[in-house]
Design a protein around this motif. Structure first.
Motif, mmCIF file in Angstrom:
data_model
loop_
_atom_site.group_PDB
_atom_site.id
_atom_site.type_symbol
_atom_site.label_atom_id
_atom_site.label_comp_id
_atom_site.label_asym_id
_atom_site.label_seq_id
_atom_site.Cartn_x
_atom_site.Cartn_y
_atom_site.Cartn_z
ATOM 1 N N GLY A 185 0.784 -1.228 0.000
ATOM 2 C CA GLY A 185 0.000 0.000 0.000
ATOM 3 C C GLY A 185 0.810 1.268 0.000
ATOM 4 N N PHE A 186 2.147 1.162 0.036
ATOM 5 C CA PHE A 186 3.001 2.356 0.034
ATOM 6 C C PHE A 186 3.232 2.787 -1.421
ATOM 7 C CE2 PHE A 186 3.807 0.281 4.033
ATOM 8 C CZ PHE A 186 3.945 1.325 4.941
ATOM 9 N N ASP A 187 2.200 3.372 -2.030
ATOM 10 C CA ASP A 187 2.243 3.694 -3.459
ATOM 11 C C ASP A 187 3.040 4.951 -3.765
ATOM 12 O OD1 ASP A 187 0.633 1.477 -3.887
ATOM 13 O OD2 ASP A 187 -1.226 2.643 -3.712
ATOM 14 N N ASN A 188 3.077 5.897 -2.829
ATOM 15 C CA ASN A 188 3.821 7.128 -3.044
ATOM 16 C C ASN A 188 4.273 7.694 -1.702
ATOM 17 O OD1 ASN A 188 1.490 8.673 -2.010
ATOM 18 N ND2 ASN A 188 0.557 8.093 -3.980
ATOM 19 N N ILE A 189 5.041 8.776 -1.761
ATOM 20 C CA ILE A 189 5.602 9.352 -0.529
ATOM 21 C C ILE A 189 4.516 9.969 0.374
ATOM 22 C CG2 ILE A 189 7.119 11.159 0.378
ATOM 23 C CD1 ILE A 189 9.030 10.603 -1.881
ATOM 24 N N PRO A 190 3.539 10.721 -0.166
ATOM 25 C CA PRO A 190 2.485 11.249 0.724
ATOM 26 C C PRO A 190 1.745 10.159 1.490
ATOM 27 C CG PRO A 190 2.437 12.412 -1.352
ATOM 28 C CD PRO A 190 3.411 11.289 -1.529
ATOM 29 N N ILE A 191 1.427 9.035 0.824
ATOM 30 C CA ILE A 191 0.750 7.944 1.528
ATOM 31 C C ILE A 191 1.677 7.339 2.582
ATOM 32 C CG2 ILE A 191 -0.152 5.606 1.252
ATOM 33 C CD1 ILE A 191 -1.344 6.421 -1.377
ATOM 34 N N SER A 192 2.954 7.266 2.293
ATOM 35 C CA SER A 192 3.910 6.734 3.261
ATOM 36 C C SER A 192 4.024 7.655 4.481
ATOM 37 C CB SER A 192 5.283 6.555 2.597
ATOM 38 O OG SER A 192 5.203 5.665 1.512
ATOM 39 N N ILE A 193 3.997 8.975 4.229
ATOM 40 C CA ILE A 193 4.033 9.928 5.350
ATOM 41 C C ILE A 193 2.749 9.828 6.170
ATOM 42 C CG2 ILE A 193 4.026 12.382 5.903
ATOM 43 C CD1 ILE A 193 5.926 12.839 3.576
ATOM 44 N N TYR A 194 1.609 9.669 5.482
ATOM 45 C CA TYR A 194 0.341 9.460 6.187
ATOM 46 C C TYR A 194 0.421 8.235 7.100
ATOM 47 C CZ TYR A 194 -4.168 7.082 6.656
ATOM 48 O OH TYR A 194 -5.238 6.378 7.136
ATOM 49 N N TRP A 195 0.970 7.137 6.578
ATOM 50 C CA TRP A 195 1.117 5.925 7.401
ATOM 51 C C TRP A 195 2.013 6.191 8.598
ATOM 52 C CZ3 TRP A 195 5.700 3.546 8.588
ATOM 53 C CH2 TRP A 195 5.606 2.336 9.280
ATOM 54 N N CYS A 196 3.082 6.946 8.371
ATOM 55 C CA CYS A 196 4.023 7.249 9.451
ATOM 56 C C CYS A 196 3.350 8.056 10.552
ATOM 57 C CB CYS A 196 5.223 7.999 8.889
ATOM 58 S SG CYS A 196 6.560 8.240 10.079
ATOM 59 N N ILE A 197 2.512 9.032 10.177
ATOM 60 C CA ILE A 197 1.796 9.838 11.167
ATOM 61 C C ILE A 197 0.821 8.981 11.962
ATOM 62 C CG2 ILE A 197 0.146 11.735 11.460
ATOM 63 C CD1 ILE A 197 1.421 13.075 9.034
ATOM 64 N N VAL A 198 0.085 8.111 11.264
ATOM 65 C CA VAL A 198 -0.881 7.240 11.934
ATOM 66 C C VAL A 198 -0.176 6.307 12.906
ATOM 67 C CG1 VAL A 198 -2.520 5.350 11.576
ATOM 68 C CG2 VAL A 198 -2.574 7.342 10.076
ATOM 69 N N THR A 199 0.970 5.792 12.520
ATOM 70 C CA THR A 199 1.722 4.880 13.387
ATOM 71 C C THR A 199 2.373 5.629 14.544
ATOM 72 O OG1 THR A 199 2.182 3.491 11.459
ATOM 73 C CG2 THR A 199 3.507 3.107 13.425
ATOM 74 N N LEU A 200 2.914 6.801 14.245
ATOM 75 C CA LEU A 200 3.614 7.573 15.272
ATOM 76 C C LEU A 200 2.664 8.040 16.372
ATOM 77 C CD1 LEU A 200 6.447 8.717 15.912
ATOM 78 C CD2 LEU A 200 5.753 10.816 14.761
ATOM 79 N N THR A 201 1.425 8.349 16.006
ATOM 80 C CA THR A 201 0.433 8.783 17.002
ATOM 81 C C THR A 201 -0.263 7.611 17.688
ATOM 82 O OG1 THR A 201 -1.206 8.962 15.218
ATOM 83 C CG2 THR A 201 -0.021 10.973 15.843
ATOM 84 N N THR A 202 0.211 6.389 17.426
ATOM 85 C CA THR A 202 -0.317 5.153 18.024
ATOM 86 C C THR A 202 -1.788 4.921 17.698
ATOM 87 O OG1 THR A 202 -0.963 6.123 20.161
ATOM 88 C CG2 THR A 202 1.324 5.386 19.952
ATOM 89 N N VAL A 203 -2.263 5.488 16.582
ATOM 90 C CA VAL A 203 -3.649 5.256 16.150
ATOM 91 C C VAL A 203 -3.766 3.891 15.485
ATOM 92 C CG1 VAL A 203 -5.504 6.052 14.666
ATOM 93 C CG2 VAL A 203 -4.116 7.709 15.915
ATOM 94 N N GLY A 204 -2.947 3.677 14.446
ATOM 95 C CA GLY A 204 -2.885 2.379 13.807
ATOM 96 C C GLY A 204 -4.183 1.923 13.169
ATOM 97 N N TYR A 205 -4.581 2.539 12.052
ATOM 98 C CA TYR A 205 -5.801 2.130 11.354
ATOM 99 C C TYR A 205 -5.682 0.730 10.766
ATOM 100 C CZ TYR A 205 -7.573 6.891 11.696
ATOM 101 O OH TYR A 205 -8.031 8.095 12.153
ATOM 102 N N GLY A 206 -4.489 0.354 10.327
ATOM 103 C CA GLY A 206 -4.299 -0.961 9.738
ATOM 104 C C GLY A 206 -4.588 -1.036 8.258
ATOM 105 N N ASP A 207 -4.898 0.106 7.623
ATOM 106 C CA ASP A 207 -5.179 0.082 6.186
ATOM 107 C C ASP A 207 -3.911 -0.101 5.366
ATOM 108 O OD1 ASP A 207 -4.260 2.494 7.102
ATOM 109 O OD2 ASP A 207 -5.430 3.709 5.698
ATOM 110 N N ILE A 208 -2.761 0.290 5.939
ATOM 111 C CA ILE A 208 -1.468 0.116 5.279
ATOM 112 C C ILE A 208 -0.507 -0.525 6.288
ATOM 113 C CG2 ILE A 208 0.431 1.241 4.068
ATOM 114 C CD1 ILE A 208 -1.438 3.558 3.474
ATOM 115 N N SER A 209 0.246 -1.525 5.847
ATOM 116 C CA SER A 209 1.192 -2.181 6.748
ATOM 117 C C SER A 209 2.391 -2.677 5.968
ATOM 118 C CB SER A 209 0.525 -3.350 7.474
ATOM 119 O OG SER A 209 0.020 -4.292 6.536
ATOM 120 N N PRO A 210 3.596 -2.601 6.552
ATOM 121 C CA PRO A 210 4.808 -3.056 5.849
ATOM 122 C C PRO A 210 4.861 -4.578 5.743
ATOM 123 C CG PRO A 210 5.325 -2.401 8.082
ATOM 124 C CD PRO A 210 3.889 -2.031 7.860
ATOM 125 N N ILE A 211 5.542 -5.025 4.708
ATOM 126 C CA ILE A 211 5.664 -6.460 4.448
ATOM 127 C C ILE A 211 7.102 -6.944 4.633
ATOM 128 C CG2 ILE A 211 5.403 -8.263 2.701
ATOM 129 C CD1 ILE A 211 3.151 -6.680 1.490
#
Length: 281
Positions: A185-211
């Motif tokens: 799901g890491f299609d581009n840099i903005p989406i990757s930054i979005y994932w980083c913010i979600v993970t850093l704030t301990t929200v963790g939606y789970g829509d994107i995850s590293p493999i």
């Protein structure tokens, strides 16, 4: 009007100011407790009125209680304006606006008629929730907390800037590591930054995850770093809060009748902001 009647009126105004704005006297404490109870009742009534079962069954009772509470809040608002030296200043202050918003919807509902205004009524009913902000009259630490937040904002801003840099760097790194895997799901840099913010704030939606193992390692580092988001700002604000409390521990809650300033020295005879003479019990 004779001088005696003028003095009598002025004494009554001072007494009203002491009861309404001060909390270090018997009647001042009684007024605060009574007002607190009335505010809580009005908020509970607002909540019950939003439940259809109670609304249809006890509609007339709710309306009667609402008008009675509105009458009490109206008297309180008028007495607050009467007891201060500059009513217009209080009316335009934060507390004055909250007091007005707490009674205005009920009167507007009475003046506006017609079923086409049903949605307007619902908005007015929700505006009654402003009554809960009247509870700030009882929070002696409100100014202390506000001061602590303002004093610590300079340090917190640097911390936020650091987090933004971390998010951009790690987000870009995650795109380089996971971008070759469409399933991640890491299609581009903005989406990757979005994932980083979600993970850093301990929200963790789970829509994107590293493999990949490297991506999972970076994700683990971000998760651990996320705890600093809570720890660091809390420590900064707590430090300023402690410093402010130590500074004000010897001050009293005497309220100036002219400008509304609080926290004067115990032996102060005049307001340290405007110089107006303080009330003597």
């Amino acid at each position: 009007m004779t001088k005696k009647s003028i003095n009598k009126k002025e004494n009554f105004r001072k007494k009203a100011h002491s009861i309404i704005f001060e909390s270090n006297t018997y009647w001042g404490k009684f007024f605060d407790v009574a007002l607190l109870i009335v505010i809580v009742i009005s908020i509970v009534l607002l909540m019950l009125d939003s439940v259809d079962t109670y609304k249809f069954k006890y509609h007339n009772i709710f309306v009667t209680i609402e008008w009675f509470l509105t009458f009490l809040f109206s008297l309180e608002y008028l007495f607050r304006l009467y007891s201060v030296k500059k009513p217009s200043s209080y009316a335009k202050s934060f507390y004055g606006i909250i007091d007005l918003l707490s009674i205005l919807p009920t009167y507007l509902e009475f003046l506006i008629h017609g079923s086409q205004f049903f949605m307007v009524f619902r908005v007015m009913r929700l505006l009654r929730v402003f009554r809960i902000f009247k509870l700030v009259h009882f929070l002696d630490a409100r100014n202390t907390l506000a001061y602590s937040l303002r004093a610590s904002w300079y340090k917190i801003s640097y911390f936020l800037l650091f987090l933004i840099l971390i998010v951009c760097v790690i987000g870009t790194a995650m795109f380089l590591v996971e971008g070759s895997n469409p399933e991640s799901g890491f299609d581009n840099i903005p989406i990757s930054i979005y994932w980083c913010i979600v993970t850093l704030t301990t929200v963790g939606y789970g829509d994107i995850s590293p493999i990949t193992p490297l991506g999972q390692f970076l994700a683990s580092c971000i998760m651990i770093l996320g705890y600093s988001i809570i720890a660091v700002p809390t420590g900064i604000v707590t430090s300023e809060l402690t410093r402010k409390i130590q500074k004000e521990e010897n001050l009293v809650t005497e309220v100036c009748k002219n400008c509304g300033e609080e926290h004067h020295l115990p032996d102060a005879k005049h307001c340290h902001r405007c110089g107006y003479e303080l009330l003597e019990e």
